[in-house]
Scaffold this motif. Sequence first.
Motif, PDB file in Angstrom:
ATOM      1  N   ASP A   2       0.862  -1.179   0.000  1.00 30.36           N
ATOM      2  CA  ASP A   2       0.000   0.000   0.000  1.00 30.36           C
ATOM      3  C   ASP A   2       0.902   1.234   0.000  1.00 30.36           C
ATOM      4  OD1 ASP A   2      -1.687   2.092   0.474  1.00 30.36           O
ATOM      5  OD2 ASP A   2      -2.268   1.479   2.493  1.00 30.36           O
ATOM      6  N   PHE A  58       0.476   4.291   2.410  1.00 31.77           N
ATOM      7  CA  PHE A  58       0.632   4.125   3.859  1.00 31.77           C
ATOM      8  C   PHE A  58       1.430   5.297   4.436  1.00 31.77           C
ATOM      9  CE2 PHE A  58       1.907   2.242   7.853  1.00 31.77           C
ATOM     10  CZ  PHE A  58       0.841   1.410   8.171  1.00 31.77           C
ATOM     11  N   PRO A  59       1.012   5.787   5.628  1.00 30.46           N
ATOM     12  CA  PRO A  59       1.743   6.919   6.201  1.00 30.46           C
ATOM     13  C   PRO A  59       3.104   6.502   6.744  1.00 30.46           C
ATOM     14  CG  PRO A  59       0.006   6.222   7.697  1.00 30.46           C
ATOM     15  CD  PRO A  59      -0.151   5.411   6.454  1.00 30.46           C
ATOM     16  N   ILE A  60       4.072   6.380   5.857  1.00 30.80           N
ATOM     17  CA  ILE A  60       5.424   6.010   6.294  1.00 30.80           C
ATOM     18  C   ILE A  60       6.418   6.643   5.320  1.00 30.80           C
ATOM     19  CG2 ILE A  60       5.544   3.838   4.967  1.00 30.80           C
ATOM     20  CD1 ILE A  60       6.911   2.613   7.512  1.00 30.80           C
ATOM     21  N   VAL A  61       7.525   7.149   5.864  1.00 27.69           N
ATOM     22  CA  VAL A  61       8.546   7.761   5.011  1.00 27.69           C
ATOM     23  C   VAL A  61       9.652   6.737   4.743  1.00 27.69           C
ATOM     24  CG1 VAL A  61       8.079  10.116   5.771  1.00 27.69           C
ATOM     25  CG2 VAL A  61       9.794   8.753   6.973  1.00 27.69           C
ATOM     26  N   GLN A 111       7.618  10.465   1.593  1.00 33.06           N
ATOM     27  CA  GLN A 111       6.627   9.399   1.746  1.00 33.06           C
ATOM     28  C   GLN A 111       6.866   8.404   0.603  1.00 33.06           C
ATOM     29  OE1 GLN A 111       3.503   8.650  -0.046  1.00 33.06           O
ATOM     30  NE2 GLN A 111       2.969   7.111   1.474  1.00 33.06           N
ATOM     31  N   LEU A 148      -6.221   1.992   8.128  1.00 26.34           N
ATOM     32  CA  LEU A 148      -5.078   1.592   7.308  1.00 26.34           C
ATOM     33  C   LEU A 148      -5.166   0.144   6.858  1.00 26.34           C
ATOM     34  CD1 LEU A 148      -2.222   3.412   9.193  1.00 26.34           C
ATOM     35  CD2 LEU A 148      -3.218   4.003   6.992  1.00 26.34           C
ATOM     36  N   TYR A 172      -5.076  10.930   8.738  1.00 29.54           N
ATOM     37  CA  TYR A 172      -4.375  10.270   7.631  1.00 29.54           C
ATOM     38  C   TYR A 172      -4.035  11.278   6.541  1.00 29.54           C
ATOM     39  CZ  TYR A 172      -3.844   6.715   3.889  1.00 29.54           C
ATOM     40  OH  TYR A 172      -3.399   5.940   2.864  1.00 29.54           O
ATOM     41  N   THR A 215      -0.639  13.641   7.762  1.00 28.99           N
ATOM     42  CA  THR A 215       0.714  13.236   8.165  1.00 28.99           C
ATOM     43  C   THR A 215       1.215  12.026   7.373  1.00 28.99           C
ATOM     44  OG1 THR A 215       2.057  12.414  10.012  1.00 28.99           O
ATOM     45  CG2 THR A 215      -0.249  11.813  10.018  1.00 28.99           C
ATOM     46  N   ASN A 216       2.540  11.872   7.361  1.00 29.04           N
ATOM     47  CA  ASN A 216       3.166  10.702   6.752  1.00 29.04           C
ATOM     48  C   ASN A 216       3.823   9.812   7.791  1.00 29.04           C
ATOM     49  OD1 ASN A 216       2.493  11.217   4.071  1.00 29.04           O
ATOM     50  ND2 ASN A 216       4.230  12.616   3.822  1.00 29.04           N
ATOM     51  N   LEU A 244       2.893   7.154  11.038  1.00 31.23           N
ATOM     52  CA  LEU A 244       1.812   6.458  11.721  1.00 31.23           C
ATOM     53  C   LEU A 244       1.636   6.946  13.155  1.00 31.23           C
ATOM     54  CD1 LEU A 244      -0.378   4.312  11.753  1.00 31.23           C
ATOM     55  CD2 LEU A 244       1.354   2.642  12.383  1.00 31.23           C
ATOM     56  N   MET A 270      -0.164  10.058  13.200  1.00 31.78           N
ATOM     57  CA  MET A 270      -1.551   9.833  12.804  1.00 31.78           C
ATOM     58  C   MET A 270      -2.371   9.354  13.997  1.00 31.78           C
ATOM     59  SD  MET A 270      -2.965   7.292   9.831  1.00 31.78           S
ATOM     60  CE  MET A 270      -4.647   6.684   9.865  1.00 31.78           C
TER      61      MET A 270
END
Lengths: 247, 285
Positions: free
Chosen positions: A85, A88-91, A134, B36, B211, B214-215, B217, B220
């Motif tokens: 995905d 997804f909120p992840i860098v 991101q 998510l 969501y 922010t990037n 978790l 978030m």
Amino acid sequence: MTESITASNISVSYSGKQVVSNVSFTFEPGSLIGILGPNGAGKSTLMKAMLGLIKKNSGATQIGSESIDKVRKLIAYVPQRSNIDWNFPIVVKDTVLLGTYPKLGLFHRPSKADKAWAMECLKQVGMQDFADRQIGELSGGQQQRVFLARALAQKADYFFLDEPFVGIDVSSEEVIIGILRKLKDAGKTVLVVHHDLSKVKSYFDDLILMNNVLIDAGPVEQVFREKNMTRAYERPMTMFDDLEVQM
Amino acid sequence: MEFFHDLMNYAFLQKAFITSVMVGIICGAIGSFIVLRGMALMGDAISHAVLPGVAISYMLSINYFYGAVLTGVLTAFSIGAISQKSRIKSDSAIGIVFSAFFALGIILITKARSATDLTQILFGNVLSVRDSDMWITLVIGAIVIVTVALFFKELLISSFDETMAAAYGLNTRFIHYAIMFLLTLVTVASLQTVGVILVVSMLITPASAAYLLTNRLSTMVVLASFFGALSAVIGLYFSFLYNMPSGPVIALATTSIFVLAFLFSPQQGLVTQMFKSRGKQDAAA
């Protein structure tokens, strides 16, 4: 020290149809192995079955004399890009940091040293300038490099990559194959699901050629021959002869 | 201002306030993972499916907590069983199971107690929070917050890349059911505040707003909890001053926050992007 990897009699079926049928092989450490075959040959399924990620009808994978379940932390798996995905909120740097999780165990947070190591791995794939992006903002090749960095961060001995070269740019492909070669030279075992025939000879030392059943497994010179290829692809491989001359 | 004055003076209002804030926090936290993992429908299903459990608890005159947790967990397993053991897809399995449980719940509630109780359970009445409700909410809140904090790493990786999590030996199915269990607890805690029908708005909407902003978790989860708590307090305020049912007010408060995030999020916002592209055009010209 790394040990040999052995698959014995692996069979998998999806809703009644056998996708992987009785596949067995052994490879010594320090190998870069391509898993080759036409679409629907069961290449990714074989890889997932070896890792115990899907249900097998039969078969087992062993590392040395141990079952693979006992040495999970020595294994790094890079999934197909389409399975992630990307929103997804992840860098990027945190994605690589995930590679340190298996060895941390429960209740431990990544330390400063772990974070530094993740950055080091990111540098190896040439993606350090993208650390705070991101992951969805990257190109396909860059995404693949980040996931390879995550695998490197795992400090694994056995690497399983599912179609890492699909839909990526030439320079990313060069970076990735360069790193896989280095891993091999360091005595690691690297398995790669692959379907582009043009670069097989220059990329891999060993091959697993399959089309639901195993056609052949061993050194490239032994496996990558017209007779085998025609059997695997169920059509005459005339183009294949040109390639062999070219190599 | 009068509201704050009353908040200082009335114990029932303080109980309602504490309960609402806690409900907002845990809904935001668990909601982030629900969003998510693409399980929004599952959240809706479980919240509806606790109803028969609540009814049975009334009949047996035990705390509604026990019955609700029981039917919530039963729902999660039934949905899992149908989608794994047959060709039915999971969204259909969810529809089949939760409508059945909800229907059963309505019949049982109307048999067990008067119609006013049904309205309260369905739409929430934060002002009627009793001591025992507040304590249940606080205990559930503590369980949820501690679990999320302790297992944040595992929740993160199994939500982002379940295959990698399984490849290195995490039991991803156990994690799935653990989240379902926490979701049931959160739903039970939310019954008094938002009611069965609108719990999903507290689970999904604040987390979705976060969501968009922010990037990371962890950010978030914190933002979603803050939005949840804020919405719950807004709900309490209106239901105290204007005698409105708290659930719908809370749901609309979460929606307002979401709309603001949707329009003005620095990276994703609709309006923000419009200005950005106009800025680019100006620069080009």
